[in-house]
Enzyme design. Structure first.
Site, PDB file in Angstrom:
ATOM      1  N   GLU A 271     -12.235   7.381 -45.155  1.00 41.64           N
ATOM      2  CA  GLU A 271     -11.736   8.761 -45.266  1.00 41.64           C
ATOM      3  C   GLU A 271     -10.217   8.791 -45.299  1.00 41.64           C
ATOM      4  O   GLU A 271      -9.615   9.541 -46.064  1.00 41.64           O
ATOM      5  CB  GLU A 271     -12.264   9.603 -44.097  1.00 41.64           C
ATOM      6  N   GLU A 272      -9.606   7.967 -44.462  1.00 42.92           N
ATOM      7  CA  GLU A 272      -8.141   8.017 -44.348  1.00 42.92           C
ATOM      8  C   GLU A 272      -7.418   7.707 -45.656  1.00 42.92           C
ATOM      9  O   GLU A 272      -6.451   8.393 -46.000  1.00 42.92           O
ATOM     10  CB  GLU A 272      -7.660   7.083 -43.229  1.00 42.92           C
TER      11      GLU A 272
ATOM     12  N   ARG B  71       0.831  15.792 -47.047  1.00 39.89           N
ATOM     13  CA  ARG B  71       1.948  14.938 -47.487  1.00 39.89           C
ATOM     14  C   ARG B  71       1.897  14.669 -48.991  1.00 39.89           C
ATOM     15  O   ARG B  71       2.932  14.538 -49.645  1.00 39.89           O
ATOM     16  CB  ARG B  71       1.954  13.629 -46.679  1.00 39.89           C
TER      17      ARG B  71
ATOM     18  N   HIS C 280     -15.336  24.710 -57.045  1.00 41.74           N
ATOM     19  CA  HIS C 280     -15.661  25.991 -56.406  1.00 41.74           C
ATOM     20  C   HIS C 280     -14.626  27.037 -56.837  1.00 41.74           C
ATOM     21  O   HIS C 280     -13.447  26.913 -56.522  1.00 41.74           O
ATOM     22  CB  HIS C 280     -15.657  25.836 -54.887  1.00 41.74           C
TER      23      HIS C 280
ATOM     24  N   ASP D 291     -34.028  29.941 -49.804  1.00 40.58           N
ATOM     25  CA  ASP D 291     -33.362  29.377 -50.981  1.00 40.58           C
ATOM     26  C   ASP D 291     -32.212  30.259 -51.439  1.00 40.58           C
ATOM     27  O   ASP D 291     -31.154  29.773 -51.852  1.00 40.58           O
ATOM     28  CB  ASP D 291     -34.369  29.184 -52.118  1.00 40.58           C
TER      29      ASP D 291
ATOM     30  N   SER E  82      -9.546  21.334 -47.598  1.00 40.62           N
ATOM     31  CA  SER E  82     -10.072  20.073 -48.142  1.00 40.62           C
ATOM     32  C   SER E  82      -9.487  18.869 -47.423  1.00 40.62           C
ATOM     33  O   SER E  82      -9.196  17.857 -48.039  1.00 40.62           O
ATOM     34  CB  SER E  82      -9.779  19.964 -49.638  1.00 40.62           C
ATOM     35  N   GLY E  83      -9.324  18.953 -46.113  1.00 38.11           N
ATOM     36  CA  GLY E  83      -8.653  17.878 -45.399  1.00 38.11           C
ATOM     37  C   GLY E  83      -9.552  16.820 -44.806  1.00 38.11           C
ATOM     38  O   GLY E  83      -9.066  15.914 -44.136  1.00 38.11           O
TER      39      GLY E  83
ATOM     40  N   THR F 179     -12.841   5.270 -59.907  1.00 40.74           N
ATOM     41  CA  THR F 179     -14.109   5.764 -60.469  1.00 40.74           C
ATOM     42  C   THR F 179     -14.160   7.283 -60.320  1.00 40.74           C
ATOM     43  O   THR F 179     -15.146   7.834 -59.821  1.00 40.74           O
ATOM     44  CB  THR F 179     -15.327   5.121 -59.767  1.00 40.74           C
TER      45      THR F 179
ATOM     46  N   SER G 259      -6.638  43.496 -67.336  1.00 35.40           N
ATOM     47  CA  SER G 259      -7.495  44.381 -66.549  1.00 35.40           C
ATOM     48  C   SER G 259      -8.270  43.581 -65.498  1.00 35.40           C
ATOM     49  O   SER G 259      -8.849  42.536 -65.797  1.00 35.40           O
ATOM     50  CB  SER G 259      -8.490  45.110 -67.451  1.00 35.40           C
TER      51      SER G 259
ATOM     52  N   TYR H  16     -17.391   9.717 -60.785  1.00 32.40           N
ATOM     53  CA  TYR H  16     -18.682   9.024 -60.778  1.00 32.40           C
ATOM     54  C   TYR H  16     -18.684   8.008 -59.633  1.00 32.40           C
ATOM     55  O   TYR H  16     -17.618   7.571 -59.173  1.00 32.40           O
ATOM     56  CB  TYR H  16     -18.982   8.353 -62.116  1.00 32.40           C
TER      57      TYR H  16
ATOM     58  N   HIS I  23      -1.987   9.822 -36.594  1.00 33.78           N
ATOM     59  CA  HIS I  23      -1.830   8.716 -37.549  1.00 33.78           C
ATOM     60  C   HIS I  23      -0.734   7.728 -37.133  1.00 33.78           C
ATOM     61  O   HIS I  23      -0.127   7.071 -37.983  1.00 33.78           O
ATOM     62  CB  HIS I  23      -1.532   9.241 -38.951  1.00 33.78           C
TER      63      HIS I  23
END
Length: 727
Positions: free
Chosen positions: A410-411, A207, A671, A648, A504-505, A264, A608, A267, A536
């Site tokens: 989270e919401e 949304r 990313h 690793d 990313s939800g 923020t 290129s 950070y 929701h």
């Protein structure tokens, strides 16, 4: 004490003392060396063979013990326990910042302490919440709509968190789902949308991306609603006679594209620390007012638009496009306030590698009662933690540390997990093997809905083959999931159910995009393309789940078992069950697609892509060599240090694609391969920086983004060079 394999002292002595006794005998016989060299040579040979043989027996025995722990934990998961969790946690509304939400945090803390966890921590932050007021409205003619609270005194009224506080007016234009292609269609049809207010249906994309797309096209406000053809009467019987959303239902949700605490940004949000406000905050907040309404109130707005002279695209429904001749006034007023955000973290320490963490998390807050979102995930994760705790009490321990997380807030914008990641960035970057997420674990359990980074796809398929099916007639969850895909797509056969690229939800966002930690998101999804109908809304309750979602709670249990098997492999396998080969193969596939789709643009701008293509191929070749060496190494030949060097490389390969400064205009998305789309942050995407630069047609920007990706491919190739030593 506890052995390196996670079992008690007696177990260790019983299985390990044997081979070392062989060596003791050998040292005694060594005194006779001068008397009989031939006899000694034979004894040495026998003893060495014995040590190797017993070592292999130990390895097999350990595997069986660990396997039995997995089976015990999986078998102990109970549907009825998950049901009771759901009843308790969805009994009352518990949005972020509410007293009930903090009560639930305390309940989870007490439970994890009773389960025998080594540590249970309350992890507190102070975050900015956006709360509704009674001053928001929509006016047209003599009509006034206000999002009043008619759903109970403790139910938060319908609103879109962090929408811009403003009063605007303009003609109304129907924009379908508010996707980029929808706005392009309107422009191609000659509809004037500049200065207009968008009437937009929920679905397809985030949304907040709808609002951002509208702002970028010159619109001044947005009204959102759930269309019956997507989630209401157009699909079937509505509540209370069926599972579908009635015309009075309203979906809540935030509309901010920046995740974490806005005040923020980048950070951690400590209490008493600096929090942005005023113009500084407005610079990164959503740019237009947005308000959600029920379809009952959207119908007269559609009628207001009028027929007009422009034909509505067939796929957009039987609506008119506009613009309306009559103007609409839209006002949004919310209160921004700092509030306590409390995560709860529970830790079971590993016996061999306690500094390697497998994190499994789910958010706790809900817009209202949230039996599905997040209740289905939260109730299932709690049952997993209870069953795991039973084994810990019996003396078992994982090889690596398992960390459970109950995230807050989270919401309103993925705050709790983001602040935790920003706060513990150095430790998490160094120590986290993988993050496993559950959110809406079960809504309509027709098809598996698994999202993952590419390196854990084979782990997911192998674990599904070992997980019991939620339906009779199938040998495993793997078989059931494949059959569900055949039915959904009306195919004759299917080789494997799809595992989607992660976007990313939910709470995996910061782990993947800030840290470069590999992630999995577990869940089921409906057979139709939209999300479940009561998402929701006030109708996402235990009653709805018990009638329509998962009456027997068997799908909850099965997704829990599936997650357990994945988690236990990550926690216990000597070599991490991750495939850089699969990762590199996906990168090659995505690189080929990027070059093919944008060939004309690259040609026109004389850019290129040969270097990008070449390095993607070299990455794949390096991955092949690495796995050949890895697969040829036997346990008896490998020290713990050597195992760590292999692991690793497996866990850090994701980190190689993190660019510290982030994508242009989106510094928290770092990313370079799998950051989400800038036009739909819910969706998984590839090379978002390059794609966004291509959309600008700016040659320098495109070259810069390609250069960043090629540098990261170089870094990934170097990280697999076994001659360098431990990373």
């Amino acid at each position: 004490g506890v052995s390196e394999h996670g079992y008690g002292k007696q177990w260790y002595q019983r299985r390990v003392r044997g081979p070392f006794s062989c060596l003791t005998v050998l040292s005694i016989l060594n005194m006779d060396y001068l008397i009989d060299k031939k006899r000694m040579a034979a004894v040495v040979t026998f003893a060495v063979v014995a040590v190797i043989t017993v070592s292999v027996i130990i390895a097999v025995s350990v595997h069986k013990e660990e396997k039995s722990a997995v089976e015990l934990i999986a078998a102990d998961l109970k549907s009825e326990n998950i049901r009771q969790n759901t009843i308790y946690f969805s009994a009352e509304p518990h949005p972020a910042g509410s007293a009930r939400n903090l009560e639930l945090a305390n309940e989870i803390k007490l439970r994890w302490e009773s389960y025998g966890f080594d540590e249970v921590l309350e992890n507190d932050y102070e975050v900015l919440l956006s709360l509704p007021t009674e001053e928001s409205y929509i006016k047209y003619g003599t009509n006034v709509y206000q999002p009043m609270n008619n759903e109970g005194s403790n139910v938060i009224p319908p609103y879109n968190a962090f929408a811009k506080n403003a009063k605007v007016s303009g003609s109304l234009v129907y924009v379908n789902y508010g996707r980029v292609e929808d706005f392009e269609t309107l422009i191609d049809l000659g509809v004037n949308i500049t200065g207009a207010i968008a009437l937009c249906r929920y679905g397809k994309i985030f949304r907040g991306s709808k609002a951002q797309n509208a702002h970028e096209k010159g619109m001044v406000g947005m009204i959102l609603y759930s269309d019956p053809s997507d989630s209401g009467s157009g699909m079937g019987k509505v509540h209370p006679d069926g599972q579908w959303l009635p015309d009075t239902g309203v979906q809540r949700g935030n509309v901010k594209s920046i995740k974490g605490d806005l005040s923020t940004h980048l950070y951690p949000s400590y209490a008493g620390g600096y929090h942005a406000s005023g113009e500084e905050l407005a610079a990164i907040a959503p740019k237009i007012p947005v308000i959600p309404i029920p379809f009952n109130d959207a119908k007269p707005l559609h009628q207001l638009i009028g027929k007009g002279s422009i034909t509505t695209p067939v796929t957009w429904g039987e609506y008119n496009l506009g613009p309306s001749t009559e103007k609409v006034e839209l006002k949004v007023k919310t209160n921004e306030t700092l509030s306590l955000c409390r995560n709860v973290i529970g830790v079971i320490k590993g016996s061999v590698e306690p500094d390697r963490w497998i994190v499994i998390g789910v958010h706790r807050d809900a817009w209202i009662r949230g039996a599905s979102d997040p209740g289905s995930g939260m109730s299932t994760v709690l049952e997993i933690s209870r069953s795991l705790g039973e084994q810990v009490k019996a003396g078992w321990r994982p090889r690596r540390t398992i960390m459970f997380a109950s995230w807050d807030a989270e919401e309103p914008g993925i705050m709790g997990s983001y602040e935790f990641v920003e706060d513990y960035m150095a430790q998490l970057t160094q120590k986290t093997v993988a993050y496993l997420n559950m959110d809406t674990a079960v809504s309509n359990p027709h098809r598996l809905n698994i999202k993952s980074t590419p390196n854990m796809i084979q782990l997911l398929y192998e674990s599904a083959r070992k997980t019991t099916s939620p339906k009779s007639g199938f040998d495993s969850l793997y078989d059931f999931a494949n059959f569900a895909e055949i039915e959904h797509n009306k195919m004759k056969y299917s080789t494997q159910f799809p595992i989607q690229q992660i976007g990313s939800g939910s709470d995996y966002t910061a782990f993947l995009n800030e840290l470069g930690v590999s992630c999995i998101d577990f869940g089921y999804k409906p057979s139709y393309k939209q999300t479940y109908p009561v998402y929701h809304t006030q109708y996402d309750t235990y009653d709805w789940m018990n009638k329509y979602g998962d009456p027997d709670f068997i799908y909850h249990r099965q997704i829990g078992e599936y997650a357990v098997r994945v988690m236990m492999s990550l926690a216990n396998d000597r070599h991490l069950p991750m495939s850089i080969m699969d990762y590199a193969t996906k990168v090659v596939e995505l690189t080929d697609k990027l070059i093919r789709i944008n060939a004309d643009t690259f040609s026109d701008l004389e850019i290129s892509t040969a270097g990008l293509y070449k390095l993607s191929q070299e990455f794949l070749q390096s991955a092949e060599v690495f796995h050949q060496v890895l697969n040829s190494t036997l346990p008896v030949d490998e020290s713990l240090q050597q195992t760590r060097e292999f692991n690793d490389r497996l866990m850090y390969i994701e980190r190689q694609f993190i660019y510290n400064h982030g994508l242009p205009g989106r510094p928290s998305f770092r990313h370079l391969i799998f950051a989400p789309s800038s036009t739909n942050t819910y969706a998984g995407a590839a090379f978002s920086g390059i794609v966004d630069a291509i959309n600008t047609k700016n040659s320098s920007s495109i070259k810069a983004q390609i250069g960043l990706v090629t540098s990261k491919l170089e870094a990934a190739i170097r990280s697999l060079d076994l001659g360098i030593g431990s990373l």
